[in-house]
Scaffold this motif. Structure first.
Motif, mmCIF file in Angstrom:
data_model
loop_
_atom_site.group_PDB
_atom_site.id
_atom_site.type_symbol
_atom_site.label_atom_id
_atom_site.label_comp_id
_atom_site.label_asym_id
_atom_site.label_seq_id
_atom_site.Cartn_x
_atom_site.Cartn_y
_atom_site.Cartn_z
ATOM 1 N N MET A 242 9.924 35.728 18.823
ATOM 2 C CA MET A 242 10.566 35.617 17.510
ATOM 3 C C MET A 242 12.060 35.322 17.632
ATOM 4 S SD MET A 242 8.002 35.932 15.505
ATOM 5 C CE MET A 242 8.731 36.110 13.894
ATOM 6 N N THR A 243 12.600 34.762 16.585
ATOM 7 C CA THR A 243 14.034 34.535 16.435
ATOM 8 C C THR A 243 14.415 35.091 15.060
ATOM 9 O OG1 THR A 243 13.810 32.412 15.303
ATOM 10 C CG2 THR A 243 13.863 32.360 17.742
ATOM 11 N N PRO A 244 15.700 35.244 14.779
ATOM 12 C CA PRO A 244 16.055 35.671 13.422
ATOM 13 C C PRO A 244 15.494 34.728 12.355
ATOM 14 C CG PRO A 244 17.927 35.976 14.867
ATOM 15 C CD PRO A 244 16.876 35.230 15.662
ATOM 16 N N ALA A 245 15.523 33.438 12.610
ATOM 17 C CA ALA A 245 15.016 32.470 11.623
ATOM 18 C C ALA A 245 13.507 32.600 11.430
ATOM 19 C CB ALA A 245 15.379 31.047 12.038
ATOM 20 N N THR A 246 12.743 32.697 12.515
ATOM 21 C CA THR A 246 11.287 32.801 12.365
ATOM 22 C C THR A 246 10.900 34.157 11.771
ATOM 23 O OG1 THR A 246 10.980 33.520 14.675
ATOM 24 C CG2 THR A 246 10.754 31.151 14.207
ATOM 25 N N ALA A 247 11.674 35.194 12.062
ATOM 26 C CA ALA A 247 11.399 36.517 11.489
ATOM 27 C C ALA A 247 11.608 36.495 9.976
ATOM 28 C CB ALA A 247 12.297 37.565 12.143
ATOM 29 N N LYS A 248 12.690 35.876 9.536
ATOM 30 C CA LYS A 248 12.950 35.794 8.098
ATOM 31 C C LYS A 248 11.894 34.938 7.400
ATOM 32 C CE LYS A 248 17.492 35.188 8.931
ATOM 33 N NZ LYS A 248 18.920 34.926 8.723
ATOM 34 N N GLN A 249 11.482 33.846 8.040
ATOM 35 C CA GLN A 249 10.429 33.012 7.461
ATOM 36 C C GLN A 249 9.130 33.793 7.352
ATOM 37 O OE1 GLN A 249 10.710 29.669 6.229
ATOM 38 N NE2 GLN A 249 8.831 30.457 5.320
ATOM 39 N N LEU A 250 8.824 34.585 8.361
ATOM 40 C CA LEU A 250 7.607 35.398 8.350
ATOM 41 C C LEU A 250 7.606 36.364 7.168
ATOM 42 C CD1 LEU A 250 4.980 36.533 9.566
ATOM 43 C CD2 LEU A 250 6.416 37.935 11.072
ATOM 44 N N VAL A 251 8.681 37.117 6.994
ATOM 45 C CA VAL A 251 8.685 38.081 5.884
ATOM 46 C C VAL A 251 8.713 37.375 4.531
ATOM 47 C CG1 VAL A 251 9.626 39.976 7.263
ATOM 48 C CG2 VAL A 251 11.193 38.510 5.956
ATOM 49 N N ASP A 252 9.365 36.220 4.464
ATOM 50 C CA ASP A 252 9.337 35.450 3.215
ATOM 51 C C ASP A 252 7.926 34.980 2.895
ATOM 52 O OD1 ASP A 252 12.070 35.810 2.899
ATOM 53 O OD2 ASP A 252 12.602 33.775 3.540
ATOM 54 N N ASP A 253 7.205 34.514 3.908
ATOM 55 C CA ASP A 253 5.815 34.093 3.709
ATOM 56 C C ASP A 253 4.941 35.269 3.277
ATOM 57 O OD1 ASP A 253 6.262 31.411 4.273
ATOM 58 O OD2 ASP A 253 5.668 31.584 6.385
ATOM 59 N N LEU A 254 5.141 36.419 3.891
ATOM 60 C CA LEU A 254 4.370 37.604 3.511
ATOM 61 C C LEU A 254 4.615 37.956 2.047
ATOM 62 C CD1 LEU A 254 4.968 39.808 6.678
ATOM 63 C CD2 LEU A 254 2.824 38.683 6.032
ATOM 64 N N ARG A 255 5.865 37.948 1.648
ATOM 65 C CA ARG A 255 6.213 38.310 0.267
ATOM 66 C C ARG A 255 5.692 37.278 -0.733
ATOM 67 N NH1 ARG A 255 12.226 40.352 -0.294
ATOM 68 N NH2 ARG A 255 11.337 41.391 -2.107
ATOM 69 N N ALA A 256 5.618 36.016 -0.318
ATOM 70 C CA ALA A 256 5.157 34.954 -1.210
ATOM 71 C C ALA A 256 3.632 34.856 -1.268
ATOM 72 C CB ALA A 256 5.739 33.613 -0.757
ATOM 73 N N GLY A 257 2.946 35.604 -0.394
ATOM 74 C CA GLY A 257 1.487 35.545 -0.376
ATOM 75 C C GLY A 257 0.939 34.368 0.411
ATOM 76 N N ASN A 258 1.799 33.741 1.222
ATOM 77 C CA ASN A 258 1.342 32.619 2.043
ATOM 78 C C ASN A 258 0.495 33.128 3.206
ATOM 79 O OD1 ASN A 258 2.867 30.944 0.416
ATOM 80 N ND2 ASN A 258 4.647 31.011 1.753
ATOM 81 N N ALA A 259 -0.444 32.325 3.651
ATOM 82 C CA ALA A 259 -1.281 32.696 4.788
ATOM 83 C C ALA A 259 -0.424 32.794 6.039
ATOM 84 C CB ALA A 259 -2.387 31.658 4.988
ATOM 85 N N VAL A 260 -0.597 33.866 6.767
ATOM 86 C CA VAL A 260 0.152 34.112 7.994
ATOM 87 C C VAL A 260 -0.850 34.452 9.078
ATOM 88 C CG1 VAL A 260 1.775 35.691 9.089
ATOM 89 C CG2 VAL A 260 2.211 34.905 6.772
ATOM 90 N N ARG A 261 -0.670 33.859 10.244
ATOM 91 C CA ARG A 261 -1.596 34.103 11.346
ATOM 92 C C ARG A 261 -0.844 34.701 12.528
ATOM 93 N NH1 ARG A 261 -5.375 29.818 14.588
ATOM 94 N NH2 ARG A 261 -6.510 31.415 15.716
ATOM 95 N N PRO A 262 -1.324 35.808 13.072
ATOM 96 C CA PRO A 262 -0.685 36.396 14.250
ATOM 97 C C PRO A 262 -0.697 35.428 15.427
ATOM 98 C CG PRO A 262 -2.266 37.918 13.281
ATOM 99 C CD PRO A 262 -2.466 36.591 12.611
ATOM 100 N N THR A 263 0.243 35.617 16.340
ATOM 101 C CA THR A 263 0.313 34.773 17.529
ATOM 102 C C THR A 263 -0.927 34.950 18.394
ATOM 103 O OG1 THR A 263 2.697 35.141 17.517
ATOM 104 C CG2 THR A 263 1.759 34.175 19.502
ATOM 105 N N ARG A 264 -1.340 36.184 18.562
ATOM 106 C CA ARG A 264 -2.533 36.519 19.335
ATOM 107 C C ARG A 264 -3.385 37.434 18.483
ATOM 108 N NH1 ARG A 264 -0.396 39.848 23.377
ATOM 109 N NH2 ARG A 264 1.647 39.733 22.429
#
Length: 196
Positions: A115-137
């Motif tokens: 992770m990076t600060p940018a990818t971490a922020k995108q991840l939480v934004d996607d979670l809050r928006a209800g976007n599909a998120v897939r774990p790395t593993r």
């Protein structure tokens, strides 16, 4: 049983502790001791997606502290606090046991690697928006906090064999051993049998 309580209530409440104590024939103090010792049990509600950021040695050196600091600011929450929409809570984790993929975050106990600060922020934004998120593993889809607790309580979600469980970094040692023809030594018991 604590995971089952957590799956129903979203955390381990005083009523949940009393239920576990009565069901198992323990004192409430015994159950509270377990609940307060293990950080996987929450004593107050968390978000639908509980985000943990590792800052242990390798993750910390490679950016874990920066990720955590930027997520605090980005989400406007502190450690173990929940966003106003109840979608995300944030936890400072000591170790995710995945140093080869540092810095690592977990969401509802699923891995998000490198992770990076940018990818971490995108991840939480996607979670809050209800976007599909897939774990790395791991599984192909991310479940909610309560669903994860139900799985940890022993209820199968039919995802245990989905997705990759190991990645390239996990297999480096095996590759080096194969390139050099290295094998594990035989157990001491086998050598003793051969000398007889």
């Amino acid at each position: 049983l604590l995971h089952l309580v957590q799956s129903e209530e979203g955390y381990v409440s005083a009523d949940g502790i009393a239920f576990c104590a009565t069901t198992l024939g323990l004192s409430e103090a015994d159950v509270t001791g377990v609940t307060s010792f293990y950080t996987m049990y929450k004593r107050r509600p968390v978000g639908k997606y509980h985000v943990g950021v590792c800052t242990n040695t390798v993750c910390g050196v490679l950016g874990g502290y920066q990720i955590l600091d930027e997520l605090h600011e980005h989400l406007g929450v502190g450690d173990d606090e929940v966003t106003p929409d109840n979608q995300v809570s944030l936890e400072h984790l000591e170790c995710n046991a995945a140093c080869t993929y540092a810095p690592v975050m977990m969401v509802n106990w699923e891995f998000f690697d490198n992770m990076t600060p940018a990818t971490a922020k995108q991840l939480v934004d996607d979670l809050r928006a209800g976007n599909a998120v897939r774990p790395t593993r791991g599984p192909d889809r991310l479940v909610s906090w309560r669903e994860a607790a139900r799985i940890l309580a022993g209820f199968n979600d039919d995802q245990a064999t989905e997705g990759p469980t190991a990645g390239p970094a996990d297999l480096v040692g095996l590759k080096v051993a194969q390139e050099h023809g290295w094998t594990a030594p035989e157990p001491a018991g086998d050598r003793a049998e051969e000398s007889r």
